[in-house]
Design a protein around this motif. Structure first.
Motif, PDB file in Angstrom:
ATOM      1  N   SER A 131       6.261   3.263   4.012  1.00  0.00           N
ATOM      2  CA  SER A 131       4.820   3.301   3.760  1.00  0.00           C
ATOM      3  C   SER A 131       4.516   4.108   2.510  1.00  0.00           C
ATOM      4  N   ALA A 132       5.194   5.260   2.380  1.00  0.00           N
ATOM      5  CA  ALA A 132       4.921   6.122   1.240  1.00  0.00           C
ATOM      6  C   ALA A 132       5.276   5.417  -0.063  1.00  0.00           C
ATOM      7  N   GLN A 133       6.408   4.700  -0.077  1.00  0.00           N
ATOM      8  CA  GLN A 133       6.790   4.005  -1.316  1.00  0.00           C
ATOM      9  C   GLN A 133       5.877   2.806  -1.575  1.00  0.00           C
ATOM     10  N   LYS A 134       5.452   2.154  -0.511  1.00  0.00           N
ATOM     11  CA  LYS A 134       4.512   1.044  -0.686  1.00  0.00           C
ATOM     12  C   LYS A 134       3.216   1.549  -1.288  1.00  0.00           C
ATOM     13  N   ALA A 135       2.795   2.760  -0.880  1.00  0.00           N
ATOM     14  CA  ALA A 135       1.568   3.335  -1.422  1.00  0.00           C
ATOM     15  C   ALA A 135       1.721   3.586  -2.911  1.00  0.00           C
ATOM     16  N   ARG A 136       2.963   3.708  -3.393  1.00  0.00           N
ATOM     17  CA  ARG A 136       3.179   3.870  -4.837  1.00  0.00           C
ATOM     18  C   ARG A 136       3.501   2.525  -5.477  1.00  0.00           C
ATOM     19  N   GLY A 137       3.225   1.455  -4.754  1.00  0.00           N
ATOM     20  CA  GLY A 137       3.353   0.133  -5.343  1.00  0.00           C
ATOM     21  C   GLY A 137       4.721  -0.492  -5.233  1.00  0.00           C
ATOM     22  N   ALA A 138       5.635   0.104  -4.447  1.00  0.00           N
ATOM     23  CA  ALA A 138       6.944  -0.515  -4.280  1.00  0.00           C
ATOM     24  C   ALA A 138       6.773  -1.844  -3.549  1.00  0.00           C
ATOM     25  N   TRP A 163      -3.215   0.647  -6.457  1.00  0.00           N
ATOM     26  CA  TRP A 163      -3.395   1.415  -7.701  1.00  0.00           C
ATOM     27  C   TRP A 163      -4.732   2.142  -7.669  1.00  0.00           C
ATOM     28  N   MET A 216      -0.855   7.185 -11.105  1.00  0.00           N
ATOM     29  CA  MET A 216      -1.415   5.829 -11.068  1.00  0.00           C
ATOM     30  C   MET A 216      -2.907   5.841 -11.400  1.00  0.00           C
ATOM     31  N   PHE A 218       1.043  10.910   1.459  1.00  0.00           N
ATOM     32  CA  PHE A 218       1.348  11.117   2.872  1.00  0.00           C
ATOM     33  C   PHE A 218       1.610  12.580   3.174  1.00  0.00           C
ATOM     34  N   PRO A 258      14.655   3.278  -3.186  1.00  0.00           N
ATOM     35  CA  PRO A 258      13.646   4.299  -2.883  1.00  0.00           C
ATOM     36  C   PRO A 258      13.524   4.615  -1.392  1.00  0.00           C
ATOM     37  N   ASN A 314       5.740   0.553 -11.474  1.00  0.00           N
ATOM     38  CA  ASN A 314       5.471  -0.585 -10.592  1.00  0.00           C
ATOM     39  C   ASN A 314       4.219  -1.335 -11.032  1.00  0.00           C
ATOM     40  N   ILE A 331       8.822   6.492   5.216  1.00  0.00           N
ATOM     41  CA  ILE A 331       9.222   6.461   3.814  1.00  0.00           C
ATOM     42  C   ILE A 331       8.802   5.132   3.186  1.00  0.00           C
ATOM     43  N   VAL A 369      17.641   6.568  -0.465  1.00  0.00           N
ATOM     44  CA  VAL A 369      17.921   7.919  -0.950  1.00  0.00           C
ATOM     45  C   VAL A 369      17.198   8.972  -0.109  1.00  0.00           C
ATOM     46  N   PRO A 370      15.859   8.850   0.063  1.00  0.00           N
ATOM     47  CA  PRO A 370      15.202   9.871   0.892  1.00  0.00           C
ATOM     48  C   PRO A 370      15.713   9.872   2.332  1.00  0.00           C
ATOM     49  N   PHE A 384      13.032  10.311  -4.687  1.00  0.00           N
ATOM     50  CA  PHE A 384      14.348   9.674  -4.637  1.00  0.00           C
ATOM     51  C   PHE A 384      15.014   9.557  -5.988  1.00  0.00           C
ATOM     52  N   VAL A 394      18.973  11.772   2.374  1.00  0.00           N
ATOM     53  CA  VAL A 394      18.727  13.196   2.145  1.00  0.00           C
ATOM     54  C   VAL A 394      18.243  13.844   3.434  1.00  0.00           C
TER      55      VAL A 394
END
Lengths: 265, 286
Positions: free
Chosen positions: A177-184, B84, B161, B90, A200, B112, A175, A203-204, B98, A207
């Protein structure tokens, strides 16, 4: 990063320490802790240290793995040492100094006590698989069932919790890694920002943990799980000669420690 | 422009511990702008490790990754900014959802990026349109939607993005046939409109045979084959040796060839098989 956690990790092996009945090992750990707290002189600490070293050698666990387990406790260890050094009355190391010889001695003993305590208990989890451990606990606590203590439920919950630690860790990794890929960004920012950045992940994670728990319950029920009543085991635990020898040695160790305490050695 | 070059990329997990494991070794690839490439290989062949290098989630043990000629690991900022440009979806991306609402979840990536509110709004709507997420769902909680819808929302979250390179790890895993076709069509539409480079990791040979311009086969941390579907599937024997299956049509052709029915090597879609069989029958009739 998360893979470095060794909490309660089991190192498979084929040594005497691995082969002992889990009940024996649990009793021995309790004996060990009681014995450790009897030590109040250098000879006492030397005996406990020697016993710990002997057990480590028997279990063929590398000392480096031991230290990995101790590392998270480093803050507590350092704090204990500092407090004891500075707050013990006695003869100063040099006239006018706050540090006393007694303080240093106490600090060394306290640190030894914590390190030995951690090493001794880690020996149990390093040489015993979680399943064997909970089986042993359940059998040991069996008499409590008469007092309506839900022993079976408690131990099965424990073994499940242990079973899912690695799963949840790998899930958290994914999770993240996935959020980092979205820039977290989890590494920079103020404390509040970083705490918010955890949302982020949490929560997942919750769940999927709830979903997993649900699925596990269904899977157990569909295999006719209905609690501990009438449940039999594939591997019956039986005490062997080596277990009785180990317990006898444990008793001797405890007796020695009581005697040493008596004479304040 | 978005050309990815990897230069002798190696990655070793848990280096210098007893658990040391080389995941990929010596991968040198050039993926030109706008290409639609498929990565195949069985579990543990290093595909997932490889794609995580392309947006700097993992740093190479040795070797480099170049995006438009620049090393993406050159500093901390480059490592962040490449996320970006190279969007990574994934496996089972629905597990990353979330936020309280679908809209806010899709907006997570763009916000972000510190974009203006209007810009974010525009991108969210655009990404939702690409992936077929109805705007009526925007105020719903993503957690109460169906599996296929969640998947599309998660992909929209990356597309929002506006990545120049879109990488998807088994985007169709666990979906029904209708869902699979839809997701793939959505991805192709994004590629067509934006000119993005697209890399898809897939296990479905039939899908790969249908859409890919180029197929890269991973085996044991290295590249076993690299070429057009024609080139790769014509060596079906080798694919089977690696332990991969071939498209259904190619499998059938291989079996027929073993029974001495003369079929050309480059048969891997149903249409090609049909043509080849008809030709073979004519040949016999003569």
């Amino acid at each position: 990063m998360l893979k470095d956690i060794t909490l309660g990790q089991y190192f498979p092996g084929n040594t005497v320490a691995h082969k002992l009945d889990p009940r024996t090992k649990i009793i021995l750990v309790i004996v060990y802790i009681v014995a450790l707290f009897q030590a109040n002189g250098w000879i006492g600490y030397a005996v406990v240290t020697a016993v710990t070293a002997a057990c480590m050698a028997l279990s063929k666990i590398k000392p480096s793995n031991m230290f990995k387990g101790i590392r998270p406790m480093l803050v507590i260890i350092v704090l204990t040492a500092a407090l004891n050094i500075f707050y013990t009355q006695g003869t100063p190391v040099r006239p006018g100094w706050i540090i006393t010889w007694e303080g240093i001695a106490r600090a060394v003993q306290m640190v030894l006590r914590i390190v030995l305590l951690i090493s001794g208990t880690f020996l149990l989890t390093y040489t015993t698989s979680p399943i064997a451990l909970t089986d042993g606990l359940e059998l040991l606590m069996n008499p409590l069932k008469k007092l309506k203590v839900p022993v079976h439920e408690m131990t099965i919950m424990m073994s499940m919790a242990l079973r899912f630690i690695p799963t949840l860790i790998s899930e958290t990794d994914k999770i993240m890694s996935a959020q980092k890929a979205r820039g977290a960004d989890f590494e920079t920012g103020s404390l509040v920002q970083r705490a918010k950045a955890l949302l982020p992940i949490l929560v997942p994670l919750f769940v999927s943990a709830f979903k997993r728990a649900d699925e596990l319950a269904v899977a157990m029920e569909s295999r006719c799980y209905h609690g501990g009543e009438g449940r039999t085991r594939m591997k019956q635990l039986r005490m062997q000669t080596r277990d009785y020898i180990a317990l006898a040695l444990g008793a001797v160790f405890l007796a020695v420690m009581f005697v040493l305490k008596r004479y304040a050695l | 422009m978005a050309e990815i070059i990897t230069d002798k990329l190696c990655h070793v997990y848990s280096k210098d511990t007893p658990f040391e494991k080389t995941a990929i070794r010596d991968i040198s690839l050039t993926i030109p702008q706008g290409q639609l490439a498929a990565l195949i290989g069985h579990t543990g062949s290093g595909k997932s490790t490889f794609i995580q290098h392309l947006n700097a989630l993992l740093q190479p043990t040795t070797g480099r990754v170049l995006l438009d000629g620049e090393d993406i690991n050159r500093d901390k900022y480059a490592r962040r900014d490449v996320k970006w440009k190279v969007g990574l979806v994934f496996q089972y991306p629905e597990y990353q959802l979330f936020e309280e609402t679908v809209y806010r979840d899709i907006a997570f990536g763009p916000s972000n990026m510190k974009l203006s509110k209007d810009e974010i709004d525009e991108r969210v709507r655009e990404a939702a349109a690409f992936t077929g997420v109805d705007e009526a769902l925007f105020e719903r909680s993503p957690l109460e939607l169906s599996g296929g819808q969640k998947r599309r929302i998660a992909i929209a979250g990356v597309i929002a993005m506006r990545p120049e390179v879109l990488i998807l790890d088994e985007p169709t895993a666990g979906l029904d046939p209708a869902g699979r076709t839809q997701i793939l069509d959505n991805i192709f539409r994004y590629r067509e409109k934006s000119g993005a480079t697209v890399l898809i990791v897939s296990h479905s040979m039939d899908d790969v045979a249908r859409f890919a311009e180029r197929i890269i086969v991973f085996d044991d941390g290295g590249i076993a084959m690299d070429g057009t579907p024609d080139e790769v599937f014509s060596r079906s024997q080798k694919l089977v040796e690696i332990g991969l299956n071939v498209p259904k049509a190619a499998e059938l052709a291989l079996a027929l060839r073993r029974r001495n029915i003369p079929l050309p090597e480059s048969v891997f879609t149903h249409e090609q098989l049909l043509d080849a069989l008809l030709k073979a029958r004519e040949g016999k009739a003569c």
